[in-house]
Design an enzyme around this catalytic site. Sequence first.
Site, PDB file in Angstrom:
ATOM      1  N   ASP A 193      10.363  56.264  64.239  1.00  0.00           N
ATOM      2  CA  ASP A 193      11.216  55.763  65.324  1.00  0.00           C
ATOM      3  C   ASP A 193      11.942  54.512  64.843  1.00  0.00           C
ATOM      4  O   ASP A 193      11.307  53.539  64.435  1.00  0.00           O
ATOM      5  CB  ASP A 193      10.359  55.395  66.537  1.00  0.00           C
ATOM      6  CG  ASP A 193      11.218  54.867  67.675  1.00  0.00           C
ATOM      7  OD1 ASP A 193      11.721  55.712  68.455  1.00  0.00           O
ATOM      8  OD2 ASP A 193      11.409  53.644  67.778  1.00  0.00           O
ATOM      9  N   TYR A 250      17.096  47.343  64.803  1.00  0.00           N
ATOM     10  CA  TYR A 250      15.973  46.893  63.982  1.00  0.00           C
ATOM     11  C   TYR A 250      16.405  46.474  62.570  1.00  0.00           C
ATOM     12  O   TYR A 250      15.616  45.895  61.827  1.00  0.00           O
ATOM     13  CB  TYR A 250      14.887  47.987  63.877  1.00  0.00           C
ATOM     14  CG  TYR A 250      14.375  48.510  65.201  1.00  0.00           C
ATOM     15  CD1 TYR A 250      14.556  47.791  66.385  1.00  0.00           C
ATOM     16  CD2 TYR A 250      13.700  49.714  65.277  1.00  0.00           C
ATOM     17  CE1 TYR A 250      14.100  48.286  67.609  1.00  0.00           C
ATOM     18  CE2 TYR A 250      13.221  50.209  66.492  1.00  0.00           C
ATOM     19  CZ  TYR A 250      13.443  49.491  67.645  1.00  0.00           C
ATOM     20  OH  TYR A 250      12.980  49.975  68.845  1.00  0.00           O
ATOM     21  N   LYS A 304      18.574  54.907  67.641  1.00  0.00           N
ATOM     22  CA  LYS A 304      19.066  54.474  68.966  1.00  0.00           C
ATOM     23  C   LYS A 304      20.410  53.776  68.860  1.00  0.00           C
ATOM     24  O   LYS A 304      20.656  53.023  67.919  1.00  0.00           O
ATOM     25  CB  LYS A 304      18.054  53.521  69.612  1.00  0.00           C
ATOM     26  CG  LYS A 304      16.653  54.068  69.661  1.00  0.00           C
ATOM     27  CD  LYS A 304      15.685  53.157  70.405  1.00  0.00           C
ATOM     28  CE  LYS A 304      14.256  53.526  70.067  1.00  0.00           C
ATOM     29  NZ  LYS A 304      13.750  52.879  68.861  1.00  0.00           N
ATOM     30  N   HIS A 330      19.885  52.956  73.927  1.00  0.00           N
ATOM     31  CA  HIS A 330      18.747  52.031  73.813  1.00  0.00           C
ATOM     32  C   HIS A 330      18.397  51.321  75.122  1.00  0.00           C
ATOM     33  O   HIS A 330      17.232  50.975  75.365  1.00  0.00           O
ATOM     34  CB  HIS A 330      19.080  50.989  72.731  1.00  0.00           C
ATOM     35  CG  HIS A 330      17.889  50.364  72.082  1.00  0.00           C
ATOM     36  ND1 HIS A 330      17.867  49.999  70.768  1.00  0.00           N
ATOM     37  CD2 HIS A 330      16.652  50.037  72.559  1.00  0.00           C
ATOM     38  CE1 HIS A 330      16.690  49.465  70.463  1.00  0.00           C
ATOM     39  NE2 HIS A 330      15.942  49.486  71.540  1.00  0.00           N
TER      40      HIS A 330
END
Length: 294
Positions: free
Chosen positions: A51, A56, A81, A114
């Site tokens: 994931d 990130y 996302k 997201h």
Amino acid sequence: MLLAPKLSCPTVPLSNGLQIPIFGLGTSHDGGYSHDTIVYALTECGVRHIDTAKRYGCEENLGNAIRESGIPRRDLWVTNKLWPGDYGYKAAKKACLDSCSQMGVTYFDLYLMHWPESTQPGCSNREMRAETWRALEELHKERLCSAIGVSNFLVRHLEELKEDCSVVPHVNQVFTNDMTHQVEYHPFQQPNQLVEYCRQEGIVFEGYSPLAKGQVLNNPTILRIAQKYRRTSAQICIRWSIQNGVVTIPKSIKKERIQENCQVFGFHLEESDMATLASLDDGRHVTWDPTNVE
Ligand code: NDP
């Protein structure tokens, strides 16, 4: 739940017939990134579900780790996302292509919006969610995204999307015990109403932060249950999500903890212990809370 032939853990069926592995590895920017640990998770622990998110900041590194693992792309489940800064029809389509290119892949197994709030000026959150979702519907049709979903969406956001668009999200990722969203989901935060709604609508519930970012680990009740099964608190919480049918994606950058977190399929929590864990809900959020997003 069926056991997928090439995956090392049970899977949950999506409404479009795909099977998402019920256990995956989180890669949030919180707590850093370790290339060696990702490779280890894939090659030594049998992890087949990763994931991630543009937010990130590790798409390129993850792509490198996946290639180094030697695991064929078709044997992996990769979720990515779309960040709200990329909402809108054209921006969303471009962002997905850019993310594929960053990771060096030609498709995502699952692509999520997201967060339900837009950062774009000029139109309401509802209008922006609908416009963005139409882009995801197109990406799905074009097979760049095998499944599409949302994250942190509450019942009212999902109801509006249903009125405005045609494809019902395949997944909702949230921080709770909801069954088909990607959201927070751990014993302290169990969005049961949302879980029930998702079940009724055929949306798979995916729970993030299953360890409440580590806050669950020293809870005396969880420690007591862990002692009874000769397991760790982390294993008890991950197992609890799995027994509730919630897709779960714990994160660690430490090899030994990933190994530990994967050892959750060889035992079964008794109903009374499941109920005790369910009674720990105190409404706590350890990350963002979408309650006030219109
Ligand atoms: P988790 O609940 O997975 O907890 C991660 C923390 O627990 C880290 O500090 C880690 O430290 C520690 N930890 C992991 N395993 C163990 C263990 N066995 N024993 C002791 N400590 C342990 O938090 P996350 O917020 O990272 O959630 C998981 C994933 O969910 C994210 O990585 C991300 O992919 C996704 N997510 C999605 C969100 C969304 O909005 N859609 C929001 C938040 C998360 P260490 O690394 O040092 O081991």
